[in-house]
Design a protein around this motif. Structure first.
Motif, PDB file in Angstrom:
ATOM      1  N   VAL A   1      -7.953  17.570  -3.644  1.00 46.28           N
ATOM      2  CA  VAL A   1      -9.316  17.136  -3.338  1.00 46.28           C
ATOM      3  C   VAL A   1      -9.508  17.166  -1.820  1.00 46.28           C
ATOM      4  O   VAL A   1      -8.546  17.171  -1.050  1.00 46.28           O
ATOM      5  CB  VAL A   1      -9.582  15.715  -3.877  1.00 46.28           C
ATOM      6  N   ASN A   2     -10.749  17.164  -1.401  1.00 41.01           N
ATOM      7  CA  ASN A   2     -11.065  17.340   0.014  1.00 41.01           C
ATOM      8  C   ASN A   2     -11.273  15.982   0.695  1.00 41.01           C
ATOM      9  O   ASN A   2     -12.259  15.296   0.439  1.00 41.01           O
ATOM     10  CB  ASN A   2     -12.333  18.196   0.148  1.00 41.01           C
ATOM     11  N   PHE A   3     -10.332  15.590   1.526  1.00 41.74           N
ATOM     12  CA  PHE A   3     -10.500  14.400   2.355  1.00 41.74           C
ATOM     13  C   PHE A   3      -9.684  14.587   3.625  1.00 41.74           C
ATOM     14  O   PHE A   3      -8.834  15.471   3.705  1.00 41.74           O
ATOM     15  CB  PHE A   3     -10.092  13.115   1.620  1.00 41.74           C
ATOM     16  N   TRP A   4      -9.960  13.761   4.646  1.00 35.51           N
ATOM     17  CA  TRP A   4      -9.351  14.011   5.952  1.00 35.51           C
ATOM     18  C   TRP A   4      -8.699  12.775   6.572  1.00 35.51           C
ATOM     19  O   TRP A   4      -8.265  12.811   7.709  1.00 35.51           O
ATOM     20  CB  TRP A   4     -10.383  14.582   6.920  1.00 35.51           C
ATOM     21  N   PHE A   5      -8.608  11.685   5.818  1.00 31.30           N
ATOM     22  CA  PHE A   5      -7.909  10.489   6.302  1.00 31.30           C
ATOM     23  C   PHE A   5      -7.301   9.773   5.113  1.00 31.30           C
ATOM     24  O   PHE A   5      -7.956   9.625   4.065  1.00 31.30           O
ATOM     25  CB  PHE A   5      -8.858   9.552   7.057  1.00 31.30           C
ATOM     26  N   GLU A   6      -6.067   9.316   5.262  1.00 37.13           N
ATOM     27  CA  GLU A   6      -5.362   8.624   4.181  1.00 37.13           C
ATOM     28  C   GLU A   6      -5.757   7.147   4.205  1.00 37.13           C
ATOM     29  O   GLU A   6      -5.296   6.377   5.041  1.00 37.13           O
ATOM     30  CB  GLU A   6      -3.861   8.789   4.369  1.00 37.13           C
ATOM     31  N   TYR A   7      -6.604   6.761   3.250  1.00 34.42           N
ATOM     32  CA  TYR A   7      -7.223   5.436   3.323  1.00 34.42           C
ATOM     33  C   TYR A   7      -6.245   4.267   3.276  1.00 34.42           C
ATOM     34  O   TYR A   7      -6.574   3.183   3.781  1.00 34.42           O
ATOM     35  CB  TYR A   7      -8.301   5.287   2.248  1.00 34.42           C
ATOM     36  N   PRO A   8      -5.022   4.380   2.679  1.00 34.53           N
ATOM     37  CA  PRO A   8      -4.121   3.216   2.731  1.00 34.53           C
ATOM     38  C   PRO A   8      -3.800   2.766   4.161  1.00 34.53           C
ATOM     39  O   PRO A   8      -3.478   1.594   4.378  1.00 34.53           O
ATOM     40  CB  PRO A   8      -2.864   3.723   2.014  1.00 34.53           C
ATOM     41  N   ILE A   9      -3.908   3.681   5.123  1.00 37.65           N
ATOM     42  CA  ILE A   9      -3.669   3.298   6.515  1.00 37.65           C
ATOM     43  C   ILE A   9      -4.709   2.279   6.975  1.00 37.65           C
ATOM     44  O   ILE A   9      -4.420   1.413   7.810  1.00 37.65           O
ATOM     45  CB  ILE A   9      -3.669   4.537   7.436  1.00 37.65           C
ATOM     46  N   LEU A  10      -5.910   2.354   6.435  1.00 36.54           N
ATOM     47  CA  LEU A  10      -6.948   1.385   6.786  1.00 36.54           C
ATOM     48  C   LEU A  10      -6.553  -0.016   6.322  1.00 36.54           C
ATOM     49  O   LEU A  10      -6.742  -0.996   7.051  1.00 36.54           O
ATOM     50  CB  LEU A  10      -8.276   1.803   6.160  1.00 36.54           C
ATOM     51  N   PHE A  11      -5.992  -0.119   5.123  1.00 35.04           N
ATOM     52  CA  PHE A  11      -5.481  -1.405   4.642  1.00 35.04           C
ATOM     53  C   PHE A  11      -4.360  -1.901   5.548  1.00 35.04           C
ATOM     54  O   PHE A  11      -4.314  -3.072   5.939  1.00 35.04           O
ATOM     55  CB  PHE A  11      -4.952  -1.258   3.212  1.00 35.04           C
ATOM     56  N   CYS A  12      -3.445  -0.998   5.868  1.00 35.88           N
ATOM     57  CA  CYS A  12      -2.297  -1.334   6.708  1.00 35.88           C
ATOM     58  C   CYS A  12      -2.745  -1.816   8.081  1.00 35.88           C
ATOM     59  O   CYS A  12      -2.266  -2.834   8.597  1.00 35.88           O
ATOM     60  CB  CYS A  12      -1.410  -0.091   6.832  1.00 35.88           C
ATOM     61  N   ALA A  13      -3.684  -1.078   8.678  1.00 38.65           N
ATOM     62  CA  ALA A  13      -4.180  -1.448  10.004  1.00 38.65           C
ATOM     63  C   ALA A  13      -4.873  -2.805   9.979  1.00 38.65           C
ATOM     64  O   ALA A  13      -4.808  -3.559  10.956  1.00 38.65           O
ATOM     65  CB  ALA A  13      -5.142  -0.374  10.521  1.00 38.65           C
ATOM     66  N   THR A  14      -5.521  -3.113   8.870  1.00 39.80           N
ATOM     67  CA  THR A  14      -6.178  -4.413   8.747  1.00 39.80           C
ATOM     68  C   THR A  14      -5.146  -5.531   8.775  1.00 39.80           C
ATOM     69  O   THR A  14      -5.341  -6.569   9.433  1.00 39.80           O
ATOM     70  CB  THR A  14      -7.011  -4.474   7.454  1.00 39.80           C
ATOM     71  N   ASP A  15      -4.028  -5.340   8.085  1.00 43.03           N
ATOM     72  CA  ASP A  15      -2.960  -6.348   8.100  1.00 43.03           C
ATOM     73  C   ASP A  15      -2.391  -6.527   9.503  1.00 43.03           C
ATOM     74  O   ASP A  15      -2.085  -7.648   9.923  1.00 43.03           O
ATOM     75  CB  ASP A  15      -1.847  -5.952   7.140  1.00 43.03           C
ATOM     76  N   VAL A  16      -2.234  -5.421  10.234  1.00 41.19           N
ATOM     77  CA  VAL A  16      -1.720  -5.517  11.605  1.00 41.19           C
ATOM     78  C   VAL A  16      -2.761  -6.179  12.500  1.00 41.19           C
ATOM     79  O   VAL A  16      -2.433  -7.044  13.332  1.00 41.19           O
ATOM     80  CB  VAL A  16      -1.334  -4.134  12.145  1.00 41.19           C
ATOM     81  N   ARG A  17      -4.010  -5.806  12.348  1.00 43.71           N
ATOM     82  CA  ARG A  17      -5.092  -6.390  13.142  1.00 43.71           C
ATOM     83  C   ARG A  17      -5.180  -7.909  12.928  1.00 43.71           C
ATOM     84  O   ARG A  17      -5.418  -8.682  13.862  1.00 43.71           O
ATOM     85  CB  ARG A  17      -6.398  -5.708  12.746  1.00 43.71           C
TER      86      ARG A  17
ATOM     87  N   TYR B   1       0.819  -1.212   0.000  1.00 44.88           N
ATOM     88  CA  TYR B   1       0.000   0.000   0.000  1.00 44.88           C
ATOM     89  C   TYR B   1       0.856   1.267   0.000  1.00 44.88           C
ATOM     90  O   TYR B   1       0.340   2.371  -0.094  1.00 44.88           O
ATOM     91  CB  TYR B   1      -0.907   0.016   1.236  1.00 44.88           C
ATOM     92  N   ARG B   2       2.177   1.102   0.125  1.00 46.34           N
ATOM     93  CA  ARG B   2       3.066   2.248   0.350  1.00 46.34           C
ATOM     94  C   ARG B   2       3.058   3.240  -0.811  1.00 46.34           C
ATOM     95  O   ARG B   2       2.998   4.451  -0.606  1.00 46.34           O
ATOM     96  CB  ARG B   2       4.484   1.757   0.618  1.00 46.34           C
ATOM     97  N   ARG B   3       3.141   2.747  -2.039  1.00 38.41           N
ATOM     98  CA  ARG B   3       3.171   3.652  -3.185  1.00 38.41           C
ATOM     99  C   ARG B   3       1.889   4.484  -3.251  1.00 38.41           C
ATOM    100  O   ARG B   3       1.925   5.693  -3.511  1.00 38.41           O
ATOM    101  CB  ARG B   3       3.340   2.866  -4.486  1.00 38.41           C
ATOM    102  N   THR B   4       0.765   3.828  -3.030  1.00 43.33           N
ATOM    103  CA  THR B   4      -0.494   4.558  -3.017  1.00 43.33           C
ATOM    104  C   THR B   4      -0.499   5.586  -1.901  1.00 43.33           C
ATOM    105  O   THR B   4      -0.931   6.734  -2.097  1.00 43.33           O
ATOM    106  CB  THR B   4      -1.673   3.590  -2.847  1.00 43.33           C
ATOM    107  N   HIS B   5      -0.010   5.196  -0.734  1.00 44.27           N
ATOM    108  CA  HIS B   5       0.024   6.112   0.407  1.00 44.27           C
ATOM    109  C   HIS B   5       0.910   7.321   0.103  1.00 44.27           C
ATOM    110  O   HIS B   5       0.559   8.471   0.419  1.00 44.27           O
ATOM    111  CB  HIS B   5       0.519   5.378   1.651  1.00 44.27           C
TER     112      HIS B   5
END
Length: 377
Positions: A203-219, A186-190
């Protein structure tokens, strides 16, 4: 030891770290013409006047300031004469303000800066993802003063040993406290998302969604925390024997207390407590809170309860990586980090071996909710 430390533009941070071996701090405005390596919504808003005041405090402490211009992409605007002229003016403005150098990821920016300011310090960002000796050679030929290696290089001792030939030609810098996944897909996308989120007209957003993928792998596999390429304060000497004594303390979005704790730990080469207290770890700090905000599942709450007991690592635990080839050997076949994790990690006060968690999937439906103010789009 030389430490290169993130600044949050709090002058008291500089006052508290100037007694440690801090040679540089790095930072930028929230949004810039090029973009940089941290999403704007994570950083403090800094006016031109405040920027100059902080810069004066940094210089008063005999510390150098590196301006982060380390976007992973210029979105093709290199082809625009108007954009390049604006970029030249921005660089000149920053130089006139007194910045001591820049952190960049793109060869285009290295050339642009060095052609106008050949004596200015330029560090190649980890966003350049330097992962082999040929890339180091090429960046040296472009005029780089420092190369911040890819986080994944931190335990690639075969590579690090080969880079000793560059002593006296270029400084090599390692990020000490990052928590990116080992071999993160997910790093390149991040990198691109962060670059977009810190550039003007984003564009208007407030959270970097690749972290959600990363957190899922850690979880789904808590031992991934051990596979991350952070460096313990106690292990700095492994790198110093290879001639690498320049270490980056990441955390431009962190509070002063957090940054000072990390600087103190690495300066003293010792930390008693939860290693995650000095490692970025957005997987367990940001993700559970963000998922809750948009009405997502509670699956990530367990990441808030992870404790990595830094005192329980064997003194020479890192020696294993001098002989194991992580680049060609599967983690499943190896199992070393799993064994270390069982010894040093507890979750909710219980040994990791007692944790029984079912696998979860990335909740893709949440991503559109990270735009605007958190409502479903």
């Amino acid at each position: 030891m030389r430490l290169v430390v993130a600044t949050n533009f709090d002058d008291s941070l500089i006052e508290q770290v100037k007694g440690y071996p801090v040679t540089h701090v790095f930072g930028s405005h929230q949004r810039t013409l090029t973009g940089h390596g941290r999403a704007s919504f994570l950083l403090p808003e800094v006016s031109e006047r405040r920027f100059k005041e902080h810069l004066d405090v940094v210089h008063g402490a005999k510390i150098k300031f590196l301006y982060t211009m380390n976007t992973a992409t210029l979105h093709g605007r290199e082809y625009s004469r108007e954009f390049v002229e604006r970029l030249r003016r921005e660089i000149e403005t920053l130089v006139n303000l007194g910045v001591d150098g820049f952190v960049v990821a793109l060869p285009f920016l290295i050339k642009l800066i060095k052609d106008e300011h050949p004596d200015l310090e330029v560090s190649v960002s980890s966003y350049a993802r330097v992962y082999n000796i040929r890339e180091v050679e090429n960046f040296v030929s472009l005029g780089a003063n420092t190369i911040i290696l890819h986080e994944d290089d931190n335990r690639n001792f075969k590579l690090l040993n080969s880079l000793q030939r560059f002593r006296g030609k270029v400084d090599l810098e390692l990020i000490a406290n990052n928590s990116c996944l080992w071999g993160c897909v997910y790093r390149r996308t991040h990198d691109l998302i962060s670059s977009l989120a810190s550039s003007q007209d984003s564009v208007n957003f407030w959270f970097e969604y690749p972290i959600l993928f990363c957190a899922t792998d850690v979880r789904n596999d808590i031992a991934n925390i051990i596979r991350m390429r952070w460096i313990r304060p106690e292990d700095l000497s492994f790198y110093e024997t290879l001639g690498i004594d320049r270490f980056k303390i990441a955390g431009r979005n962190k509070k002063t207390e957090w940054l000072v704790r990390a600087v103190k730990a690495y300066s003293e080469r010792r930390y008693q407590g939860n290693l995650l207290d000095i490692v970025s770890y957005p997987q367990g700090r940001a993700t559970p809170r963000v998922v809750e905000r948009v009405g997502g599942p509670k699956d990530y709450d367990v990441l808030k309860e992870v404790y990595v007991d830094n005192s329980k690592f064997p003194p020479k635990w890192l020696t294993f990586f001098r002989h194991n080839d992580c680049e060609t050997r599967s983690c499943e076949d190896c199992g070393y980090c799993d064994a270390v994790a069982r010894n040093v990690i507890t979750v909710e006060g219980r040994p990791l071996g007692e944790l029984k968690l079912g696998k979860v999937e990335v909740p893709l439906e949440l991503i559109q909710r990270f735009g605007g103010h958190g409502e479903a789009q």
